[in-house]
Design a protein around this motif. Structure first.
Motif, PDB file in Angstrom:
ATOM      1  N   LEU A  64      11.593  37.042  27.334  1.00 29.88           N
ATOM      2  CA  LEU A  64      10.582  36.793  26.275  1.00 29.88           C
ATOM      3  C   LEU A  64       9.222  37.000  26.810  1.00 29.88           C
ATOM      4  CD1 LEU A  64      12.161  33.292  25.338  1.00 29.88           C
ATOM      5  CD2 LEU A  64      12.696  35.472  24.092  1.00 29.88           C
ATOM      6  N   ALA A  67       5.389  35.014  26.593  1.00 25.35           N
ATOM      7  CA  ALA A  67       5.956  33.570  26.524  1.00 25.35           C
ATOM      8  C   ALA A  67       5.109  33.097  27.727  1.00 25.35           C
ATOM      9  CB  ALA A  67       7.242  33.089  26.621  1.00 25.35           C
ATOM     10  N   GLN A  75       4.120  26.939  25.755  1.00 26.21           N
ATOM     11  CA  GLN A  75       5.173  27.911  26.626  1.00 26.21           C
ATOM     12  C   GLN A  75       6.241  26.964  26.805  1.00 26.21           C
ATOM     13  OE1 GLN A  75       5.290  28.778  31.433  1.00 26.21           O
ATOM     14  NE2 GLN A  75       3.244  28.975  30.384  1.00 26.21           N
ATOM     15  N   VAL A  78       8.438  27.205  23.625  1.00 29.61           N
ATOM     16  CA  VAL A  78       9.150  28.289  23.478  1.00 29.61           C
ATOM     17  C   VAL A  78      10.410  28.362  24.773  1.00 29.61           C
ATOM     18  CG1 VAL A  78       9.408  30.979  24.118  1.00 29.61           C
ATOM     19  CG2 VAL A  78       7.391  29.796  22.753  1.00 29.61           C
ATOM     20  N   TRP A  97      15.893  31.396  21.225  1.00 28.85           N
ATOM     21  CA  TRP A  97      14.680  31.246  21.785  1.00 28.85           C
ATOM     22  C   TRP A  97      13.733  32.643  20.856  1.00 28.85           C
ATOM     23  CZ3 TRP A  97      18.821  30.891  24.484  1.00 28.85           C
ATOM     24  CH2 TRP A  97      19.116  29.774  25.115  1.00 28.85           C
ATOM     25  N   SER A  99       9.723  34.778  21.144  1.00 29.21           N
ATOM     26  CA  SER A  99       8.473  34.874  21.370  1.00 29.21           C
ATOM     27  C   SER A  99       7.520  35.871  20.914  1.00 29.21           C
ATOM     28  CB  SER A  99       8.366  35.006  22.956  1.00 29.21           C
ATOM     29  OG  SER A  99       8.803  36.368  23.394  1.00 29.21           O
TER      30      SER A  99
END
Length: 283
Positions: A64, A67, A75, A78, A97, A99
């Motif tokens: 990601l 992130a 952060q 995420v 998840w 980002s």
């Protein structure tokens, strides 16, 4: 005259009882000798891992991009992920998840399904293999299916590609999308009308069966749909280990339609994560 019949009657009763005892013994012997069904062995896994903790933070940072540069609370949000809503967490769990970086959005999801057979003659592993086979077939990767463009460097890609998890929304996408030509057929230039990029994304390998991953595995590559301006690219890796079926989905959506995701990179990272999860389950 009365005595003789009495003796005869007593003898008849004794013989009758003996015959009845022998009959019961024979019945017992016949039942004991009848074939018995031995219950099939249970699957190796009785529980599932916590899905949102199944992927290490270090791996999430790699999958990601952007992130790790977010403020602390964002952060953490995420990397914490969002647990999938399921009705039986003993049988199926998942986490996702996402980002948003300046140049692209990346998303990741992991699903675990523990298969249990309620037929004593069928093992959990065999039932899980059936579930996996249905996912593979739904992805369009049967041996009779037309594979994506062959890659001379990867003989595994020859043969068939199999379909993705029918339970996944992404799997409902046309599985034949992997057979469409890549936006750039050569490494030197762009054939989709976009200006030449400083680095042209490598063409991804087609959907295919994977070796050395769990008991069985396949990868489905889903580049952007024909006629769509968005360059959304999704890669799914599905594998079975004993009575657990795992699905990893990894996708990229560039911020600009002139940017094309690197399908090969998405495939490599999705496979690497799937192998880590398989190792973790085996511990």
């Amino acid at each position: 005259m009365a005595y003789v019949p009495g003796v005869a009657l007593l003898a008849a009763l004794v013989v009758g009882c003996s015959a009845g005892d022998d009959g019961n013994a024979n019945d017992a012997d016949s039942k004991a000798g009848s074939p018995t069904v031995t219950p099939a062995p249970p699957g190796k896994y009785l529980t599932l891992p916590a899905p949102c903790r199944a992927v290490p933070r270090s791996t999430l940072k790699d999958l990601l991009p952007g992130a790790a540069e977010l403020p602390g609370d964002q952060q953490d949000k995420v990397f914490r992920g969002s647990a999938a809503v399921t009705y039986d967490t003993d049988r199926k769990v998942g986490c996702s998840w996402k980002s948003d970086a300046p140049n692209a959005t990346r998303s990741l999801s992991v699903d675990f399904e523990r298969v249990v057979s309620y037929d004593p003659a069928v093992s959990d592993d065999d039932r899980a293999d059936t579930v996996y086979a249905k996912k593979e077939k739904a992805a369009g990767l049967s041996s009779s299916a037309t594979p994506g463009p062959p890659d001379e460097k990867d003989k595994k890609s020859e043969g068939s590609g199999k379909a993705e998890d029918p339970a996944d929304a992404d799997a409902d996408t046309d599985a034949t999308g992997s057979a469409e030509p890549s936006p750039s057929e050569s490494s030197g230039g762009s054939t989709d009308g976009t200006p030449g990029s400083s680095s042209s994304p490598e063409e991804a390998l087609p959907s295919r069966v994977l070796d050395n991953l769990g008991d069985a595995a396949f990868l489905q590559d889903l580049p952007k749909q024909a006629g769509s301006a968005a360059q959304h690219h999704t890669v799914s890796v599905v594998f079975r280990t004993s009575n657990v079926v795992v699905t990893v989905r990894y996708a990229e959506q560039p911020a600009l339609i002139t940017q094309v995701p690197d399908g090969r990179e998405l495939q490599e990272k999705a496979q690497a994560l799937a192998r880590k999860l398989a190792e973790t389950l085996s511990e």
